[in-house]
Design a protein around this motif. Structure first.
Motif, short mmCIF file in Angstrom:
data_model
loop_
_atom_site.label_atom_id
_atom_site.label_comp_id
_atom_site.label_asym_id
_atom_site.label_seq_id
_atom_site.Cartn_x
_atom_site.Cartn_y
_atom_site.Cartn_z
N TRP A 1 0.81 -1.22 0.00
CA TRP A 1 0.00 0.00 0.00
C TRP A 1 0.84 1.26 0.00
CZ3 TRP A 1 1.14 3.14 3.99
CH2 TRP A 1 1.69 2.58 5.13
N LEU A 2 2.11 1.16 0.34
CA LEU A 2 2.94 2.35 0.49
C LEU A 2 3.14 3.11 -0.83
CD1 LEU A 2 5.38 2.92 3.10
CD2 LEU A 2 6.37 3.21 0.86
N PRO A 3 3.60 2.47 -1.91
CA PRO A 3 3.74 3.25 -3.15
C PRO A 3 2.40 3.69 -3.73
CG PRO A 3 4.34 0.96 -3.53
CD PRO A 3 4.13 1.12 -2.06
N VAL A 4 1.36 2.89 -3.50
CA VAL A 4 0.03 3.26 -4.00
C VAL A 4 -0.46 4.52 -3.31
CG1 VAL A 4 -2.36 2.51 -4.17
CG2 VAL A 4 -0.53 0.88 -4.61
N SER A 5 -0.30 4.57 -2.00
CA SER A 5 -0.75 5.77 -1.28
C SER A 5 0.09 6.99 -1.64
CB SER A 5 -0.71 5.52 0.23
OG SER A 5 0.62 5.31 0.65
N ALA A 6 1.38 6.81 -1.89
CA ALA A 6 2.22 7.94 -2.27
C ALA A 6 1.79 8.50 -3.63
CB ALA A 6 3.68 7.52 -2.30
N VAL A 7 1.51 7.62 -4.57
CA VAL A 7 1.06 8.09 -5.89
C VAL A 7 -0.29 8.77 -5.78
CG1 VAL A 7 0.32 7.30 -8.18
CG2 VAL A 7 2.43 6.41 -7.18
N CYS A 8 -1.18 8.25 -4.95
CA CYS A 8 -2.49 8.88 -4.74
C CYS A 8 -2.33 10.27 -4.13
CB CYS A 8 -3.36 8.01 -3.85
SG CYS A 8 -3.94 6.52 -4.67
N GLY B 1 1.62 20.57 0.08
CA GLY B 1 1.83 19.73 1.27
C GLY B 1 1.54 18.27 0.99
N ALA B 2 0.52 18.00 0.19
CA ALA B 2 0.21 16.61 -0.18
C ALA B 2 1.35 16.01 -0.99
CB ALA B 2 -1.09 16.55 -0.96
N MET B 3 1.92 16.80 -1.89
CA MET B 3 3.02 16.27 -2.71
C MET B 3 4.28 16.06 -1.88
SD MET B 3 2.52 18.05 -6.41
CE MET B 3 2.38 19.73 -5.86
N VAL B 4 4.56 16.97 -0.97
CA VAL B 4 5.75 16.82 -0.12
C VAL B 4 5.58 15.66 0.84
CG1 VAL B 4 7.09 17.95 1.70
CG2 VAL B 4 6.48 19.21 -0.35
N SER B 5 4.38 15.48 1.36
CA SER B 5 4.17 14.35 2.27
C SER B 5 4.28 13.03 1.52
CB SER B 5 2.82 14.47 2.96
OG SER B 5 1.78 14.42 2.02
N SER B 6 3.96 13.01 0.24
CA SER B 6 4.16 11.78 -0.53
C SER B 6 5.65 11.46 -0.65
CB SER B 6 3.52 11.90 -1.90
OG SER B 6 4.26 12.79 -2.70
N LEU B 7 6.48 12.48 -0.74
CA LEU B 7 7.93 12.23 -0.74
C LEU B 7 8.40 11.64 0.58
CD1 LEU B 7 9.23 15.42 -2.56
CD2 LEU B 7 9.05 13.13 -3.47
N ALA B 8 7.80 12.10 1.67
CA ALA B 8 8.14 11.53 2.98
C ALA B 8 7.72 10.07 3.06
CB ALA B 8 7.47 12.34 4.09
N VAL B 9 6.58 9.75 2.49
CA VAL B 9 6.12 8.36 2.47
C VAL B 9 7.03 7.52 1.58
CG1 VAL B 9 4.23 6.85 1.73
CG2 VAL B 9 3.73 8.90 3.02
N LEU B 10 7.42 8.06 0.44
CA LEU B 10 8.29 7.31 -0.47
C LEU B 10 9.70 7.09 0.09
CD1 LEU B 10 7.31 8.67 -3.99
CD2 LEU B 10 6.98 6.38 -3.08
N SER B 11 10.11 7.90 1.04
CA SER B 11 11.43 7.69 1.64
C SER B 11 11.44 6.41 2.48
CB SER B 11 11.83 8.89 2.49
OG SER B 11 11.01 8.96 3.64
N ARG B 12 10.30 5.90 2.86
CA ARG B 12 10.20 4.64 3.62
C ARG B 12 10.13 3.41 2.71
NH1 ARG B 12 11.68 4.75 8.43
NH2 ARG B 12 10.31 3.01 8.85
N TRP B 13 10.07 3.62 1.38
CA TRP B 13 9.91 2.53 0.43
C TRP B 13 11.24 1.80 0.25
CZ3 TRP B 13 8.81 3.25 -5.45
CH2 TRP B 13 8.36 2.04 -6.00
#
Length: 87
Positions: free
Chosen positions: A33-40, A74-86
């Motif tokens: 779900w991690l990359p899916v949520s980041a793309v969303c 903010g949504a786009m920057v938070s997706s980068l934070a999520v992708l750093s955990r990938w």
């Protein structure tokens, strides 16, 4: 003048008892779900900004004014934070 001999140092390798376990064996794969949520989140941020600019600030929330930009970026920057955990 004659050239002196060059001494090469031996590469130090710690004993097997002291060496930590390999990082690849300890790391767990990231959940699907991690990359899916980041793309969303990226798509949501871009869509928020596009709607804000096309409607000249009337939508998504007119009362927020330029805080709509903060939400979109903010949504786009938070997706980068999520992708750093990938992994």
């Amino acid at each position: 003048m004659p050239k002196s001999t060059i001494r090469k140092k031996k590469v130090y390798t710690p004993p097997a008892e002291v060496r930590p376990a390999s990082d690849a064996t300890r790391r767990k794969p990231s959940p699907p779900w991690l990359p899916v949520s980041a793309v969303c989140m990226i798509v949501f941020g871009i869509a928020w900004l596009v709607v804000f600019y096309i409607t000249t600030g009337d939508y998504p929330v007119a009362a927020w004014g330029y805080w709509n930009l903060v939400i979109g970026f903010g949504a786009m920057v938070s997706s980068l934070a999520v992708l750093s955990r990938w992994r």
